[in-house]
Design an enzyme around this catalytic site. Structure first.
Site, PDB file in Angstrom:
ATOM      1  N   GLY A  11      -4.357   0.710  -9.938  1.00 27.60           N
ATOM      2  CA  GLY A  11      -4.569   2.033 -10.491  1.00 27.60           C
ATOM      3  C   GLY A  11      -5.659   1.970 -11.463  1.00 27.60           C
ATOM      4  N   SER A  12      -6.708   1.002 -11.792  1.00 24.76           N
ATOM      5  CA  SER A  12      -7.648   1.149 -13.098  1.00 24.76           C
ATOM      6  C   SER A  12      -8.465   2.266 -12.713  1.00 24.76           C
ATOM      7  CB  SER A  12      -8.155  -0.205 -12.981  1.00 24.76           C
ATOM      8  OG  SER A  12      -9.400  -0.290 -11.923  1.00 24.76           O
ATOM      9  N   ARG A  64       2.984   5.074  10.867  1.00 22.11           N
ATOM     10  CA  ARG A  64       1.913   5.572   9.889  1.00 22.11           C
ATOM     11  C   ARG A  64       1.802   6.954   9.812  1.00 22.11           C
ATOM     12  NH1 ARG A  64      -0.422   1.714   7.087  1.00 22.11           N
ATOM     13  NH2 ARG A  64      -0.400  -0.324   8.322  1.00 22.11           N
ATOM     14  N   ASN A 106     -13.742   9.203  -2.229  1.00 18.80           N
ATOM     15  CA  ASN A 106     -13.502   7.905  -2.142  1.00 18.80           C
ATOM     16  C   ASN A 106     -14.337   6.775  -3.153  1.00 18.80           C
ATOM     17  OD1 ASN A 106     -11.832   5.381  -1.225  1.00 18.80           O
ATOM     18  ND2 ASN A 106     -13.594   4.986  -0.043  1.00 18.80           N
ATOM     19  N   HIS A 108     -16.025   3.020  -3.250  1.00 22.08           N
ATOM     20  CA  HIS A 108     -15.998   1.811  -2.421  1.00 22.08           C
ATOM     21  C   HIS A 108     -16.554   0.798  -3.239  1.00 22.08           C
ATOM     22  CE1 HIS A 108     -15.777  -0.748   1.201  1.00 22.08           C
ATOM     23  NE2 HIS A 108     -17.060  -0.974   0.906  1.00 22.08           N
ATOM     24  N   THR A 143     -14.925  11.560   5.227  1.00 19.87           N
ATOM     25  CA  THR A 143     -14.828  12.323   6.709  1.00 19.87           C
ATOM     26  C   THR A 143     -14.056  11.155   7.621  1.00 19.87           C
ATOM     27  OG1 THR A 143     -16.609  10.832   7.360  1.00 19.87           O
ATOM     28  CG2 THR A 143     -17.077  13.029   6.274  1.00 19.87           C
ATOM     29  N   LEU A 146     -15.130   5.897   8.876  1.00 23.28           N
ATOM     30  CA  LEU A 146     -14.562   5.083   7.789  1.00 23.28           C
ATOM     31  C   LEU A 146     -15.808   4.897   6.783  1.00 23.28           C
ATOM     32  CD1 LEU A 146     -12.301   3.512   6.381  1.00 23.28           C
ATOM     33  CD2 LEU A 146     -12.782   1.466   8.155  1.00 23.28           C
TER      34      LEU A 146
HETATM   35  C1  GAR Z   1     -11.685  -0.679  -6.526  1.00 24.48           C
HETATM   36  O1  GAR Z   1     -12.590  -1.883  -6.490  1.00 24.48           O
HETATM   37  C2  GAR Z   1     -12.118   0.254  -5.483  1.00 24.48           C
HETATM   38  O2  GAR Z   1     -13.362   0.303  -5.421  1.00 24.48           O
HETATM   39  C3  GAR Z   1     -11.377  -0.539  -4.169  1.00 24.48           C
HETATM   40  O3  GAR Z   1     -10.278  -1.008  -4.506  1.00 24.48           O
HETATM   41  C4  GAR Z   1     -10.307  -1.325  -5.701  1.00 24.48           C
HETATM   42  C5  GAR Z   1      -8.960  -0.527  -6.502  1.00 24.48           C
HETATM   43  O4  GAR Z   1      -9.020  -0.913  -7.888  1.00 24.48           O
HETATM   44  N1  GAR Z   1     -11.558   0.193  -2.954  1.00 24.48           N
HETATM   45  C6  GAR Z   1     -11.690  -0.240  -1.741  1.00 24.48           C
HETATM   46  O5  GAR Z   1     -11.865  -1.390  -1.597  1.00 24.48           O
HETATM   47  C7  GAR Z   1     -11.697   0.843  -0.794  1.00 24.48           C
HETATM   48  N2  GAR Z   1     -12.221   0.483   0.653  1.00 24.48           N
HETATM   49  P1  GAR Z   1      -7.914   0.031  -8.939  1.00 24.48           P
HETATM   50  O6  GAR Z   1      -6.670   0.143  -7.952  1.00 24.48           O
HETATM   51  O7  GAR Z   1      -7.722  -0.984 -10.044  1.00 24.48           O
HETATM   52  O8  GAR Z   1      -8.573   1.213  -8.851  1.00 24.48           O
END
Ligand code: GAR
Length: 215
Positions: A11-12, A64, A106, A108, A143, A146
């Site tokens: 959750g950063s 799911r 989102n 990424h 969207t 993915l």
């Molecule tokens: C982050 O690096 C985010 O970009 C990535 O997961 C991590 C979550 O870190 N997201 C993906 O890979 C989505 N495909 P966090 O829990 O510390 O925010």
């Protein structure tokens, strides 16, 4: 903006967004933080910011789809009108995407469309393997395709010769924490428009992000 955050892990990014709200850098009301797992750091982040946290775990539902139907109910009950995926490790069902058209972002950890599809640390690992010299992060509109929705903002970092997955991920994460609140701000301030599948932003700040500002 009544903002809900959906996360799966530490959750950063959720913390960066909630800090930005607390420090008046993002004008939004955080109405819910939803996770698809119990006992993850993102729920502690919610607690620390006094945001209602909801763990909606797969094992409490027969499918799911049923799990995500519950997620949608919680989103709607919270009054959310905008959603930020912040390290969400599942694919949103089309009925959630349809309930918030162009209202879900989102983040990424790659410069999309490169290294799409995987969950951290897969994109960073693949970037190292490919030997790219620059990587980074992307905020995009969600969207049904993915990691392929309209790109809102990107930040680049160097890939150094002695990088590990950890060191590259840390360098990218620092940019994620800067970029995500800013991208959300453009939506909160109604400065983002989607034209022909591309996001246009009416903000000088967005110009300053790129190495070659528009004239
Ligand atoms: C982050 O690096 C985010 O970009 C990535 O997961 C991590 C979550 O870190 N997201 C993906 O890979 C989505 N495909 P966090 O829990 O510390 O925010």
């Amino acid at each position: 903006m009544n903002l809900a955050i959906i996360a799966s892990g530490r959750g950063s990014n959720a913390a960066a967004i909630l800090d930005a709200i607390a420090n008046d850098r993002l004008d939004a009301r955080p109405v819910a933080l939803i996770t698809n797992r119990e006992n993850v750091g993102a729920l502690d982040v919610a607690r620390a910011h006094n945001v209602p946290g909801h763990a909606i775990s797969r094992r409490d539902f027969p499918s799911r789809t049923a799990q995500q139907r519950r997620m949608l109910e919680v989103l709607q009950d919270s009054g959310a009108d905008f959603v930020a995926l912040a390290g969400f490790d599942a694919i949103l069902r089309p009925f959630i995407v349809a309930a918030y058209p162009n209202r879900i972002l989102n983040i990424h950890p790659s410069l999309l469309p490169a290294f799409a599809g995987g969950m951290a640390p897969v994109p960073q690992t693949d970037a190292l393997r490919a030997g790219v010299k620059i990587s980074g992060c992307t905020v995009h509109v969600v969207t049904e395709d993915l990691d392929a929705g309209p790109i809102v903002a990107q930040a680049a970092v160097s890939v150094l010769p002695n990088d590990t997955v950890g060191s590259l991920s840390d360098r990218i994460l620092e940019q994620e924490h800067r970029l995500y609140p800013l991208a959300l701000r453009w939506f909160a301030e109604d400065r983002a428009r989607i034209v022909d599948g591309r996001v246009l932003i009416d903000s000088e700040e967005s110009q300053a992000l790129w190495p070659h500002p528009a004239p």
